[in-house]
Design a protein around this motif. Structure first.
Motif, PDB file in Angstrom:
ATOM      1  N   ILE A  42       0.565  -1.416   0.183  1.00  0.00           N
ATOM      2  CA  ILE A  42       0.428   0.337  -0.069  1.00  0.00           C
ATOM      3  C   ILE A  42       0.747   0.810   0.535  1.00  0.00           C
ATOM      4  O   ILE A  42       0.637   2.107  -0.699  1.00  0.00           O
ATOM      5  N   THR A  43       1.790   1.365   1.032  1.00  0.00           N
ATOM      6  CA  THR A  43       2.770   2.883   0.826  1.00  0.00           C
ATOM      7  C   THR A  43       3.278   2.570  -0.928  1.00  0.00           C
ATOM      8  O   THR A  43       3.934   3.903  -1.041  1.00  0.00           O
ATOM      9  N   ALA A  44       4.016   1.473  -1.405  1.00  0.00           N
ATOM     10  CA  ALA A  44       4.412   2.006  -2.486  1.00  0.00           C
ATOM     11  C   ALA A  44       3.650   1.963  -3.158  1.00  0.00           C
ATOM     12  O   ALA A  44       3.415   2.968  -4.425  1.00  0.00           O
ATOM     13  N   ALA A  45       2.298   2.064  -3.362  1.00  0.00           N
ATOM     14  CA  ALA A  45       1.315   2.103  -4.448  1.00  0.00           C
ATOM     15  C   ALA A  45       0.880   3.714  -4.101  1.00  0.00           C
ATOM     16  O   ALA A  45       0.642   3.832  -5.561  1.00  0.00           O
ATOM     17  N   MET A  46       0.824   4.218  -3.128  1.00  0.00           N
ATOM     18  CA  MET A  46      -0.099   5.137  -3.182  1.00  0.00           C
ATOM     19  C   MET A  46       1.395   6.736  -3.327  1.00  0.00           C
ATOM     20  O   MET A  46       0.754   7.240  -3.414  1.00  0.00           O
ATOM     21  N   THR A  47       2.401   6.231  -3.087  1.00  0.00           N
ATOM     22  CA  THR A  47       3.504   7.401  -3.545  1.00  0.00           C
ATOM     23  C   THR A  47       3.750   7.388  -5.218  1.00  0.00           C
ATOM     24  O   THR A  47       4.143   7.710  -5.471  1.00  0.00           O
ATOM     25  N   ALA A  48       3.398   5.783  -5.724  1.00  0.00           N
ATOM     26  CA  ALA A  48       3.999   5.709  -6.678  1.00  0.00           C
ATOM     27  C   ALA A  48       3.127   6.029  -7.811  1.00  0.00           C
ATOM     28  O   ALA A  48       3.017   6.755  -8.920  1.00  0.00           O
ATOM     29  N   PHE A  49       1.769   6.319  -7.751  1.00  0.00           N
ATOM     30  CA  PHE A  49       0.452   6.369  -8.326  1.00  0.00           C
ATOM     31  C   PHE A  49      -0.527   7.769  -7.210  1.00  0.00           C
ATOM     32  O   PHE A  49      -1.712   7.421  -7.023  1.00  0.00           O
ATOM     33  N   PRO A  50      -0.018   8.633  -7.260  1.00  0.00           N
ATOM     34  CA  PRO A  50      -0.328   9.431  -5.859  1.00  0.00           C
ATOM     35  C   PRO A  50      -1.982   9.875  -6.594  1.00  0.00           C
ATOM     36  O   PRO A  50      -3.025  10.127  -6.149  1.00  0.00           O
ATOM     37  N   GLN A  51      -2.277   9.783  -8.158  1.00  0.00           N
ATOM     38  CA  GLN A  51      -3.662   9.961  -8.021  1.00  0.00           C
ATOM     39  C   GLN A  51      -4.524   9.049  -8.600  1.00  0.00           C
ATOM     40  O   GLN A  51      -5.804   8.923  -8.849  1.00  0.00           O
ATOM     41  N   SER A  52      -4.482   7.511  -8.844  1.00  0.00           N
ATOM     42  CA  SER A  52      -4.531   6.589  -9.247  1.00  0.00           C
ATOM     43  C   SER A  52      -5.900   6.158  -8.147  1.00  0.00           C
ATOM     44  O   SER A  52      -5.569   6.122  -6.649  1.00  0.00           O
ATOM     45  N   ARG A  53      -6.862   5.284  -9.085  1.00  0.00           N
ATOM     46  CA  ARG A  53      -7.954   4.781  -7.856  1.00  0.00           C
ATOM     47  C   ARG A  53      -7.099   3.398  -6.990  1.00  0.00           C
ATOM     48  O   ARG A  53      -6.478   2.907  -7.949  1.00  0.00           O
ATOM     49  N   LEU A  54      -7.118   3.243  -6.126  1.00  0.00           N
ATOM     50  CA  LEU A  54      -7.255   2.096  -5.677  1.00  0.00           C
ATOM     51  C   LEU A  54      -7.940   1.082  -5.328  1.00  0.00           C
ATOM     52  O   LEU A  54      -9.109   1.406  -4.065  1.00  0.00           O
ATOM     53  N   GLY A  55      -7.808  -0.165  -4.870  1.00  0.00           N
ATOM     54  CA  GLY A  55      -8.540  -1.234  -4.352  1.00  0.00           C
ATOM     55  C   GLY A  55      -7.464  -2.572  -3.885  1.00  0.00           C
ATOM     56  O   GLY A  55      -6.578  -2.546  -4.365  1.00  0.00           O
ATOM     57  N   VAL A  56      -7.863  -2.562  -2.522  1.00  0.00           N
ATOM     58  CA  VAL A  56      -7.082  -3.171  -1.960  1.00  0.00           C
ATOM     59  C   VAL A  56      -6.989  -5.176  -1.270  1.00  0.00           C
ATOM     60  O   VAL A  56      -8.396  -5.152  -0.740  1.00  0.00           O
ATOM     61  N   PHE A  57      -6.075  -5.671  -1.805  1.00  0.00           N
ATOM     62  CA  PHE A  57      -6.429  -7.347  -1.079  1.00  0.00           C
ATOM     63  C   PHE A  57      -6.015  -7.634  -0.489  1.00  0.00           C
ATOM     64  O   PHE A  57      -4.719  -7.736  -0.450  1.00  0.00           O
TER      65      PHE A  57
END
Length: 279
Positions: A42-57
């Motif tokens: 989650i940290t890497a994803a929020m940092t790499a894609f700050p504007q993208s929508r996310l879903g967490v498994f």
């Protein structure tokens, strides 16, 4: 591949992809795209894609807890970024409640209990899987053999063995020692229950959703001597009056088959998909 190993291997995997196919082309998700990420990233994803929508498994609530704490230290809150969360077990849902996550969904996974058919007739065999607690497993076996209270039962380790062989051994085993540890759900004990074993040992916390006093003999986590005593008592009870424990193992197999079959997984997955698609 578990979370820690995946993090260590990621640079080498990317390097291999680059060598096989040339320079990796940059990819940018579209406005409507949703990136589905595992809980440990989650940290890497929020940092790499700050504007993208996310879903967490979320498959491992313990890894999720650590990753969330790490991201909060960096000022990143996945609760404000993710559209939804999927959890595979009740303990994942407990983690969602703990973090006040309102958009969590339960996706019960299947361990295919049909691969571990119930067998009524058993051998004087006690089996266990040492992967999570190898040192403790050795101590338990040594202690049980030294104390000599197993009334002719032999103990066998199930490790580095094909699934079909594991199933065969569980079908023949009267007792199974559960050495689950910090599990999201932990299926070795469920597989043993499906096959008709009397399961004694740890729930691994996440296994509490199916491993109860009604389906087995749970022992306080990390209480090694308590586990030894519980198994010895169960062996003695079964020799004297097996009816109660036979009823428990039959009920346990029914519970596992009812809750962790492939149809239950598929039905839940399609339901969640429809809900997310309609949101």
């Amino acid at each position: 591949m578990d979370g820690r190993r995946a993090r260590l291997m990621s640079p080498f995997i990317l390097m291999g992809e680059k060598l096989r196919g040339g320079p990796l082309k940059p990819w940018r998700p579209g406005v409507e795209d949703i990136l589905v990420i595992p809980e440990f990233m989650i940290t890497a994803a929020m940092t790499a894609f700050p504007q993208s929508r996310l879903g967490v498994f979320v498959q491992n609530p313990f890894a999720f807890q650590e990753a969330h704490a790490e991201s909060m230290e960096r000022g990143l809150d996945i609760r404000e970024r993710a559209d939804w969360f999927l959890g595979v077990s009740q303990i994942c849902l407990d983690q969602f409640e703990l973090l006040n996550i309102q958009t969590g969904h339960h996706l019960p996974v299947s361990m295919k209990p049909e691969d571990f058919p119930f067998r009524e007739e058993k051998e004087r065999l006690i089996t266990y899987m040492p992967r999570k607690r190898s040192a403790e497993a050795r101590q338990i076996v040594d202690t049980l053999e030294r104390r000599g209270k197993l009334k002719g039962y032999r103990i066998q380790e199930l490790d580095n063995m094909p699934r079909l062989n594991v199933s065969d051994h569980l079908q023949r085993s009267q007792f199974f020692i559960s050495l689950l540890r910090m599990e999201s759900i932990g299926f070795p004990a469920a597989e043993a229950m499906a096959a008709g074993c009397i399961v004694v040992g740890y729930t691994g916390l996440g296994g509490r959703e199916y491993f109860t006093p009604e389906t087995g003999i749970p022992v306080t986590e990390d209480d090694t001597l308590g586990l030894v005593h519980a198994l010895e008592a169960a062996v003695a009870e079964y020799a004297a009056a097996p009816a109660r424990l036979d009823a428990i193992r039959r009920h346990a197999s029914a519970v596992v088959n009812a809750n962790y079959n492939s149809d239950t997984f598929e039905t839940a997955l399609l339901k969640i998909w429809r809900e997310l698609d309609a949101a």
